[in-house]
Design a protein around this motif. Structure first.
Motif, PDB file in Angstrom:
ATOM      1  N   ARG A  11      11.975   9.925 -52.637  1.00 12.20           N
ATOM      2  CA  ARG A  11      12.870  11.020 -52.218  1.00 12.20           C
ATOM      3  C   ARG A  11      12.588  12.271 -53.049  1.00 12.20           C
ATOM      4  O   ARG A  11      12.536  13.381 -52.528  1.00 12.20           O
ATOM      5  CB  ARG A  11      14.333  10.618 -52.400  1.00 12.20           C
ATOM      6  N   ASP A  12      12.410  12.083 -54.353  1.00 13.83           N
ATOM      7  CA  ASP A  12      12.100  13.204 -55.237  1.00 13.83           C
ATOM      8  C   ASP A  12      10.749  13.817 -54.877  1.00 13.83           C
ATOM      9  O   ASP A  12      10.585  15.040 -54.911  1.00 13.83           O
ATOM     10  CB  ASP A  12      12.131  12.752 -56.700  1.00 13.83           C
ATOM     11  N   PHE A  13       9.782  12.982 -54.535  1.00 15.56           N
ATOM     12  CA  PHE A  13       8.480  13.479 -54.083  1.00 15.56           C
ATOM     13  C   PHE A  13       8.664  14.440 -52.914  1.00 15.56           C
ATOM     14  O   PHE A  13       8.143  15.561 -52.938  1.00 15.56           O
ATOM     15  CB  PHE A  13       7.600  12.287 -53.673  1.00 15.56           C
ATOM     16  N   TRP A  14       9.418  14.038 -51.881  1.00 14.06           N
ATOM     17  CA  TRP A  14       9.602  14.899 -50.700  1.00 14.06           C
ATOM     18  C   TRP A  14      10.451  16.118 -51.028  1.00 14.06           C
ATOM     19  O   TRP A  14      10.224  17.200 -50.481  1.00 14.06           O
ATOM     20  CB  TRP A  14      10.156  14.100 -49.530  1.00 14.06           C
ATOM     21  N   ARG A  15      11.421  15.976 -51.934  1.00 10.82           N
ATOM     22  CA  ARG A  15      12.221  17.132 -52.345  1.00 10.82           C
ATOM     23  C   ARG A  15      11.334  18.172 -53.023  1.00 10.82           C
ATOM     24  O   ARG A  15      11.412  19.364 -52.740  1.00 10.82           O
ATOM     25  CB  ARG A  15      13.339  16.686 -53.298  1.00 10.82           C
ATOM     26  N   ARG A  16      10.444  17.714 -53.898  1.00  5.66           N
ATOM     27  CA  ARG A  16       9.527  18.638 -54.586  1.00  5.66           C
ATOM     28  C   ARG A  16       8.513  19.234 -53.614  1.00  5.66           C
ATOM     29  O   ARG A  16       8.152  20.409 -53.726  1.00  5.66           O
ATOM     30  CB  ARG A  16       8.814  17.936 -55.736  1.00  5.66           C
ATOM     31  N   MET A  17       8.034  18.444 -52.656  1.00  5.99           N
ATOM     32  CA  MET A  17       7.134  18.985 -51.643  1.00  5.99           C
ATOM     33  C   MET A  17       7.843  20.106 -50.873  1.00  5.99           C
ATOM     34  O   MET A  17       7.247  21.147 -50.592  1.00  5.99           O
ATOM     35  CB  MET A  17       6.672  17.879 -50.684  1.00  5.99           C
ATOM     36  N   ALA A  18       9.113  19.904 -50.561  1.00  6.70           N
ATOM     37  CA  ALA A  18       9.881  20.902 -49.810  1.00  6.70           C
ATOM     38  C   ALA A  18      10.115  22.181 -50.610  1.00  6.70           C
ATOM     39  O   ALA A  18      10.355  23.241 -50.033  1.00  6.70           O
ATOM     40  CB  ALA A  18      11.219  20.313 -49.356  1.00  6.70           C
ATOM     41  N   SER A  19       9.997  22.106 -51.939  1.00  4.79           N
ATOM     42  CA  SER A  19      10.143  23.319 -52.761  1.00  4.79           C
ATOM     43  C   SER A  19       8.909  24.200 -52.646  1.00  4.79           C
ATOM     44  O   SER A  19       8.937  25.360 -53.049  1.00  4.79           O
ATOM     45  CB  SER A  19      10.374  22.935 -54.230  1.00  4.79           C
ATOM     46  N   THR A  66      11.429  17.121 -43.270  1.00  5.12           N
ATOM     47  CA  THR A  66      12.626  16.384 -42.883  1.00  5.12           C
ATOM     48  C   THR A  66      12.318  14.900 -43.025  1.00  5.12           C
ATOM     49  O   THR A  66      11.432  14.377 -42.349  1.00  5.12           O
ATOM     50  CB  THR A  66      13.021  16.699 -41.421  1.00  5.12           C
ATOM     51  N   LEU A  67      13.043  14.258 -43.907  1.00  5.73           N
ATOM     52  CA  LEU A  67      12.863  12.830 -44.133  1.00  5.73           C
ATOM     53  C   LEU A  67      13.624  12.086 -43.038  1.00  5.73           C
ATOM     54  O   LEU A  67      14.853  12.089 -43.013  1.00  5.73           O
ATOM     55  CB  LEU A  67      13.377  12.458 -45.523  1.00  5.73           C
ATOM     56  N   ASN A  68      12.882  11.469 -42.123  1.00  5.03           N
ATOM     57  CA  ASN A  68      13.482  10.754 -41.003  1.00  5.03           C
ATOM     58  C   ASN A  68      13.871   9.329 -41.359  1.00  5.03           C
ATOM     59  O   ASN A  68      14.877   8.818 -40.878  1.00  5.03           O
ATOM     60  CB  ASN A  68      12.517  10.716 -39.811  1.00  5.03           C
ATOM     61  N   VAL A  81       8.205  11.289 -42.099  1.00  7.45           N
ATOM     62  CA  VAL A  81       8.603  12.663 -42.403  1.00  7.45           C
ATOM     63  C   VAL A  81       8.087  13.615 -41.325  1.00  7.45           C
ATOM     64  O   VAL A  81       6.937  13.518 -40.902  1.00  7.45           O
ATOM     65  CB  VAL A  81       8.045  13.091 -43.782  1.00  7.45           C
ATOM     66  N   SER A  82       8.948  14.538 -40.906  1.00  8.53           N
ATOM     67  CA  SER A  82       8.539  15.632 -40.025  1.00  8.53           C
ATOM     68  C   SER A  82       8.274  16.850 -40.894  1.00  8.53           C
ATOM     69  O   SER A  82       9.035  17.139 -41.828  1.00  8.53           O
ATOM     70  CB  SER A  82       9.629  15.945 -39.005  1.00  8.53           C
ATOM     71  N   ILE A  83       7.197  17.568 -40.565  1.00  8.15           N
ATOM     72  CA  ILE A  83       6.750  18.700 -41.381  1.00  8.15           C
ATOM     73  C   ILE A  83       6.520  19.903 -40.482  1.00  8.15           C
ATOM     74  O   ILE A  83       5.959  19.773 -39.393  1.00  8.15           O
ATOM     75  CB  ILE A  83       5.425  18.362 -42.114  1.00  8.15           C
ATOM     76  N   THR A  84       6.947  21.082 -40.938  1.00  3.83           N
ATOM     77  CA  THR A  84       6.672  22.306 -40.193  1.00  3.83           C
ATOM     78  C   THR A  84       6.578  23.487 -41.146  1.00  3.83           C
ATOM     79  O   THR A  84       7.195  23.498 -42.207  1.00  3.83           O
ATOM     80  CB  THR A  84       7.745  22.574 -39.114  1.00  3.83           C
ATOM     81  N   ASP A  85       5.798  24.471 -40.730  1.00  6.70           N
ATOM     82  CA  ASP A  85       5.756  25.757 -41.421  1.00  6.70           C
ATOM     83  C   ASP A  85       6.340  26.832 -40.508  1.00  6.70           C
ATOM     84  O   ASP A  85       6.163  28.012 -40.732  1.00  6.70           O
ATOM     85  CB  ASP A  85       4.326  26.114 -41.854  1.00  6.70           C
ATOM     86  N   GLY A  86       7.030  26.406 -39.458  1.00  2.00           N
ATOM     87  CA  GLY A  86       7.606  27.313 -38.483  1.00  2.00           C
ATOM     88  C   GLY A  86       6.733  27.487 -37.247  1.00  2.00           C
ATOM     89  O   GLY A  86       7.213  27.852 -36.190  1.00  2.00           O
ATOM     90  N   VAL A  87       5.440  27.207 -37.376  1.00  2.00           N
ATOM     91  CA  VAL A  87       4.505  27.307 -36.254  1.00  2.00           C
ATOM     92  C   VAL A  87       3.860  25.937 -36.020  1.00  2.00           C
ATOM     93  O   VAL A  87       3.863  25.418 -34.912  1.00  2.00           O
ATOM     94  CB  VAL A  87       3.422  28.385 -36.514  1.00  2.00           C
ATOM     95  N   GLN A  88       3.298  25.371 -37.067  1.00  2.00           N
ATOM     96  CA  GLN A  88       2.689  24.044 -36.986  1.00  2.00           C
ATOM     97  C   GLN A  88       3.785  22.984 -37.151  1.00  2.00           C
ATOM     98  O   GLN A  88       4.698  23.158 -37.952  1.00  2.00           O
ATOM     99  CB  GLN A  88       1.667  23.854 -38.104  1.00  2.00           C
ATOM    100  N   HIS A  89       3.665  21.912 -36.370  1.00  2.00           N
ATOM    101  CA  HIS A  89       4.618  20.806 -36.451  1.00  2.00           C
ATOM    102  C   HIS A  89       3.823  19.507 -36.521  1.00  2.00           C
ATOM    103  O   HIS A  89       2.882  19.318 -35.755  1.00  2.00           O
ATOM    104  CB  HIS A  89       5.534  20.780 -35.226  1.00  2.00           C
ATOM    105  N   ALA A  90       4.211  18.630 -37.433  1.00  6.04           N
ATOM    106  CA  ALA A  90       3.513  17.364 -37.580  1.00  6.04           C
ATOM    107  C   ALA A  90       4.505  16.298 -38.025  1.00  6.04           C
ATOM    108  O   ALA A  90       5.632  16.597 -38.436  1.00  6.04           O
ATOM    109  CB  ALA A  90       2.390  17.487 -38.606  1.00  6.04           C
ATOM    110  N   ARG A  91       4.051  15.070 -37.950  1.00  5.55           N
ATOM    111  CA  ARG A  91       4.833  13.941 -38.429  1.00  5.55           C
ATOM    112  C   ARG A  91       3.879  13.047 -39.198  1.00  5.55           C
ATOM    113  O   ARG A  91       2.760  12.797 -38.748  1.00  5.55           O
ATOM    114  CB  ARG A  91       5.447  13.198 -37.249  1.00  5.55           C
TER     115      ARG A  91
END
Length: 134
Positions: A11-19, A66-68, A81-91
């Protein structure tokens, strides 16, 4: 390490990635950390290269994660996890190996979305619940 501690580490890994401070993630990675992407046949060794790869990856804005789903044991954790930069979307489906409170190995799969085949339209419905005129 307990199961709860391993889950919290990821969880901390994804929180830091989101920073978007990818260097901060390095503190969670073991000295011999290895990331593998089987689909593209790539391996990245070490936290420095991991952070640099994320910093250099082309983006249209800050990355959002977004941690699903998160499941695991004291040594193995899997995230969806779902990932986006506002244009690109991935899972990404990520398999973490944890030892001594650090992530030692990460194997990630980045599946490409595709339209449902027409030959089973009579048996399925979209995940978003929208029947799309069916």
């Amino acid at each position: 390490m307990t199961q709860a501690a391993a889950l919290n580490l990821v969880r901390d890994f994804w929180r830091r990635m989101a920073s978007n401070d990818f260097n901060s993630v390095r503190t969670l990675l073991a000295a011999g950390f290895v990331l593998e992407w089987p689909q593209s046949n790539e391996r990245i060794r070490g936290g420095e290269r991991f952070a640099r790869m994320n910093q250099e990856y082309p983006a249209h804005g800050p990355w959002r994660f977004t941690l699903n789903r998160l499941i695991g044991s004291e040594h193995e954790v899997v995230s969806d996890v779902s990932i986006t930069d506002g244009v690109q979307h991935a899972r990404a489906i990520s398999f973490f190996t944890v030892e001594d409170g650090l992530i030692v190995r990460l194997v990630e799969y980045w599946p490409e979305p595709y339209p449902a085949p027409a030959n089973r339209v009579h048996l399925t419905e979209p995940l978003d619940g929208d029947a799309q005129g069916r």
